[in-house]
Design an enzyme around this catalytic site. Structure first.
Site, PDB file in Angstrom:
ATOM      1  N   ASN A 115       0.815  -1.214   0.000  1.00 52.34           N
ATOM      2  CA  ASN A 115       0.000   0.000   0.000  1.00 52.34           C
ATOM      3  C   ASN A 115       0.845   1.259   0.000  1.00 52.34           C
ATOM      4  O   ASN A 115       0.425   2.305  -0.485  1.00 52.34           O
ATOM      5  CB  ASN A 115      -0.910   0.002   1.236  1.00 52.34           C
ATOM      6  N   ASP A 182       1.778   7.012   0.310  1.00 51.78           N
ATOM      7  CA  ASP A 182       0.742   6.160  -0.262  1.00 51.78           C
ATOM      8  C   ASP A 182       0.953   5.934  -1.758  1.00 51.78           C
ATOM      9  O   ASP A 182       0.917   6.877  -2.544  1.00 51.78           O
ATOM     10  CB  ASP A 182      -0.626   6.819  -0.018  1.00 51.78           C
ATOM     11  N   ASP A 212      -1.081  -6.606   3.553  1.00 49.96           N
ATOM     12  CA  ASP A 212      -1.218  -5.615   4.607  1.00 49.96           C
ATOM     13  C   ASP A 212      -2.084  -4.434   4.156  1.00 49.96           C
ATOM     14  O   ASP A 212      -2.061  -4.033   2.993  1.00 49.96           O
ATOM     15  CB  ASP A 212       0.197  -5.114   4.974  1.00 49.96           C
ATOM     16  N   HIS A 216      -6.971   0.244   2.805  1.00 50.18           N
ATOM     17  CA  HIS A 216      -6.418   1.495   2.269  1.00 50.18           C
ATOM     18  C   HIS A 216      -6.108   1.405   0.773  1.00 50.18           C
ATOM     19  O   HIS A 216      -5.483   2.296   0.212  1.00 50.18           O
ATOM     20  CB  HIS A 216      -5.177   1.881   3.068  1.00 50.18           C
ATOM     21  N   GLU A 248      -5.642  -8.124   5.031  1.00 47.61           N
ATOM     22  CA  GLU A 248      -5.917  -7.428   6.286  1.00 47.61           C
ATOM     23  C   GLU A 248      -6.921  -6.309   6.022  1.00 47.61           C
ATOM     24  O   GLU A 248      -6.586  -5.293   5.408  1.00 47.61           O
ATOM     25  CB  GLU A 248      -4.637  -6.834   6.880  1.00 47.61           C
ATOM     26  N   ARG A 352      -5.080 -19.203  12.315  1.00 49.15           N
ATOM     27  CA  ARG A 352      -3.674 -18.808  12.444  1.00 49.15           C
ATOM     28  C   ARG A 352      -3.334 -18.669  13.922  1.00 49.15           C
ATOM     29  O   ARG A 352      -4.017 -17.961  14.662  1.00 49.15           O
ATOM     30  CB  ARG A 352      -3.434 -17.476  11.722  1.00 49.15           C
TER      31      ARG A 352
END
Length: 512
Positions: A115, A182, A212, A216, A248, A352
Site C-alpha cells: 500500500n 501512499d 497488509d 487502504h 488485512e 492462524r
C-alpha cells in the site's frame, strides 16, 4: 467468449481462498519477527512433525532502519524497496528457508506491504536494511524505482495529506495512513512493480500472501495486481495452483468500508472473531460461553470459506489495530489457551496461531508506552536467534505459543477432525460448553467459577482416550487425564474450575 473469461476469473479468485496446505494440515503459525534461519530450523524440527501447515513470515522486503525509537517492530512495515534483505535475513537465507520448509511440507506465506513505502518523515540516506539509498523527502526510491509520480498525493483532498476521517472512503484509500507515503496503485507501472515483487517470491516457492492494509487500497486495484500473479512453483505445488491470498481489512462495523468488499478477491482477516471471543472468554458485557452455540456467521462474521481467524495478531496484542482491551494474548495465558482451544476445535475459517516475543510493558493511563519495542536483539539492534530449552520451550524472551502443549495438541486435533461436522453441542446456560466434531473429536470447556461434573455425549466410539490438554499420548499410555467413552458414546466429565487448564480435548488419534 465472455462466459469463458468469467469462468476463468471465478476459477482464479476461488483458488486464492485455498491455503494449499499439505498432508491434511490445516493451521498457519505467525512466527513474528523470526529470522529466516530460525524458521527453516523450526519447520524441520517442530512444525512439520506437529502438523502445522504453514508459516506467516514478517515482511521480507528492504525496509527503513530507525533509531528513535530504536529498531521498532513497525520499521518492517515501512518499505524502501523490494530487495529481499530485511531484519530477518538476506535473499539467500530467505530462499534456503522457503526450500527447507517446502521440503517438509510446511508452506510459507509472505506478509506483503504494497500500500505504501516508508513514512514521509523518513529522511534521506542509506539507513535501510540493505543499505540502499532513498529519499522520503523527494519520494525517490531508486531501487524500485519509484518517484514522486508514483504516489497518491495529488489525489488526496485533505489539508495535510493524511487520513482525517475514516467515514470518507476516498481519504482512507487515497491519503496517507499515519504519514506513510501512499502508492498510486491505480497506475499500471506501480501495479507492475508490486506484481514483480510478489512473483519473485512465488518463483522462490512461497504459497501465498497476507496482504497488509487492504482497507487502504481500492478492491479494483488489488484485483488487477492479483490477476498478474503467477501460479505457484510446481516443484512443490500441483500444476495450476494459485497463491493463497488473505487480506488485512479491519472491520468491526461502523465504517463505510467493509470486509465484504474484498471477499471476492481472497480471504479476509476477521477481526470481529478476535474481539468478540476475547469478550466472551473474559465474560465482559454479559457475554457467556453458552452464546457460542451459533459462533461464526451467526455472529455476523464473514462466511467461513472467506475468512482467516486468530485469537490475537502482532498489532492487536499491542493495542494497535482492532479489538481493544478484550483481545486475549500470551500475557493472559490461562484464558488464551482456552480461547485458542475453542478456535482450533471449531470449524469456522482458516486458523492462524500467534507466536510472539515478550517486551517490557510500561502502562501510563492504560496505554503501553513500550508497544513499539522490536524483537529480542543485541545492542546493535540485530535480532537474536530463537534458543530452544531442554523442555522444548523457547528462551531469550521468545514466547513460542505454538510450542505450548495445549496449543500444539489442538493444532493436531484440528487436523484430525478436519471436514467433520460441528455437532453434539451442550452448555449449562452459562460458561460450561462442549461439542464434538462428528465422530472424530470432542472438547469440553469450563469457564465458570465452579466445577463441571456431568455426563456428556461425545459422539466418539467407545474406548479410553488421552486428554491432549493435560498431557500427551505416548504409545499406549497417557501423561495426562484419561476419558472413558461408553458404548453409547457418553462419558463422565469432571473439570475443576481451579485446574491450570479448565478444558479437555480428545480425538480419534488420542485413543489408547
Amino acid at each position: 467468449m465472455k462466459l469463458l473469461i468469467l469462468a476463468a476469473f471465478l476459477g482464479l479468485s476461488f483458488a486464492q481462498f485455498n491455503p494449499n496446505t499439505k498432508y491434511g494440515r490445516t493451521s498457519i503459525v505467525h512466527l513474528f519477527e523470526w529470522r529466516w534461519k530460525d524458521i527453516a530450523a523450526e519447520c524441520e524440527r517442530y512444525l512439520a512433525p506437529n502438523g502445522y501447515g504453514g508459516v506467516q513470515i514478517s515482511p521480507p522486503s528492504e525496509h527503513i532502519v530507525l533509531n528513535n525509537p530504536f529498531r521498532p517492530w513497525w520499521q518492517r512495515y515501512q518499505p524502501i524497496g523490494y530487495k529481499l534483505c530485511s531484519r530477518s535475513g538476506n535473499e539467500a537465507e530467505l530462499t534456503d528457508m522457503v526450500t527447507r520448509c517446502n521440503n517438509v511440507g510446511v508452506n510459507i506465506y509472505v506478509d506483503a506491504v504494497i500500500n505504501h513505502m516508508c513514512g514521509s518523515g523518513g529522511g534521506e540516506g542509506t539507513h535501510s536494511s540493505c543499505g540502499t539509498w532513498f529519499s522520503a523527502n523527494r519520494k525517490d526510491f531508486p531501487s524500485v524505482p519509484y518517484s514522486g509520480w508514483d504516489f497518491n498525493d495529488g489525489k488526496c483532498k485533505t489539508s495535510n495529506g493524511e487520513i482525517q476521517n475514516y467515514h470518507d472512503i476516498y481519504q482512507v484509500r487515497d491519503c496517507r495512513l499515519v504519514g506513510l507515503l501512499d502508492l498510486a496503485l491505480e497506475k499500471d507501472y506501480v501495479r507492475g512493480k508490486v506484481a514483480e515483487y510478489m512473483n519473485k517470491l512465488i518463483d522462490i516457492g512461497v504459497a501465498g500472501f497476507r496482504v497488509d492494509a487492504c482497507k487502504h487500497m481500492w478492491p479494483g486495484d488489488l484485483s488487477n495486481v492479483y490477476g498478474r500473479l503467477k501460479n505457484l512453483n510446481t516443484k512443490w505445488f500441483s500444476s495450476g495452483s494459485r497463491p493463497f491470498i488473505y487480506q488485512e481489512v479491519i472491520d468491526l462495523g461502523g465504517e463505510p468500508i467493509t470486509a465484504s468488499e474484498y471477499t471476492g478477491l481472497g480471504r479476509v482477516t476477521e477481526f470481529k472473531f478476535s474481539a468478540k471471543l476475547g469478550e466472551v472468554v473474559r465474560k465482559w458485557n454479559g457475554q457467556k460461553m453458552a452464546y457460542l452455540r451459533n459462533w461464526g456467521e451467526g455472529w455476523s462474521f464473514l462466511p467461513s470459506d472467506k475468512s482467516l481467524v486468530f485469537i490475537d495478531n502482532h498489532d492487536n496484542q499491542r493495542g494497535h489495530g482492532a479489538g481493544g482491551a478484550s483481545v486475549l494474548t500470551f500475557w493472559d495465558s490461562r484464558m488464551y489457551k482456552m480461547a485458542t482451544g475453542f478456535m482450533l476445535a471449531h470449524p469456522y475459517g482458516v486458523t492462524r496461531v500467534m507466536s510472539s516475543y515478550r517486551w517490557d510493558r510500561y502502562f501510563v493511563n492504560g496505554k503501553d508506552q513500550n508497544d513499539w519495542m522490536g524483537p529480542p536483539a543485541y545492542s546493535d539492534g540485530t535480532t537474536k536467534p530463537v534458543p530452544i530449552n531442554p523442555d522444548t520451550t523457547c528462551g531469550d524472551n521468545w514466547v513460542c505459543e505454538h510450542r505450548w502443549r495445549q496449543i500444539r495438541n489442538m493444532v493436531i486435533f484440528r487436523n484430525v477432525v478436519n471436514g467433520q461436522p460441528f455437532s453434539n453441542w451442550w452448555d449449562n446456560g452459562n460458561n460450561q460448553i462442549a461439542f464434538s466434531r462428528g465422530n472424530r473429536g470432542f472438547i469440553v470447556i469450563n469457564n465458570d467459577d465452579w466445577e463441571l461434573n456431568t455426563t456428556l455425549n461425545t459422539g466418539l466410539p467407545a474406548g479410553t482416550y488421552c486428554d491432549v490438554i493435560s498431557g500427551d499420548k505416548s504409545g499406549s499410555t497417557c501423561t495426562g487425564k484419561q476419558v472413558t467413552v461408553g458404548g453409547d458414546g457418553r462419558a463422565s466429565i469432571r473439570i475443576s474450575n481451579m485446574d491450570e487448564d479448565p478444558f479437555i480435548a480428545i480425538h480419534a488419534d488420542s485413543k489408547l
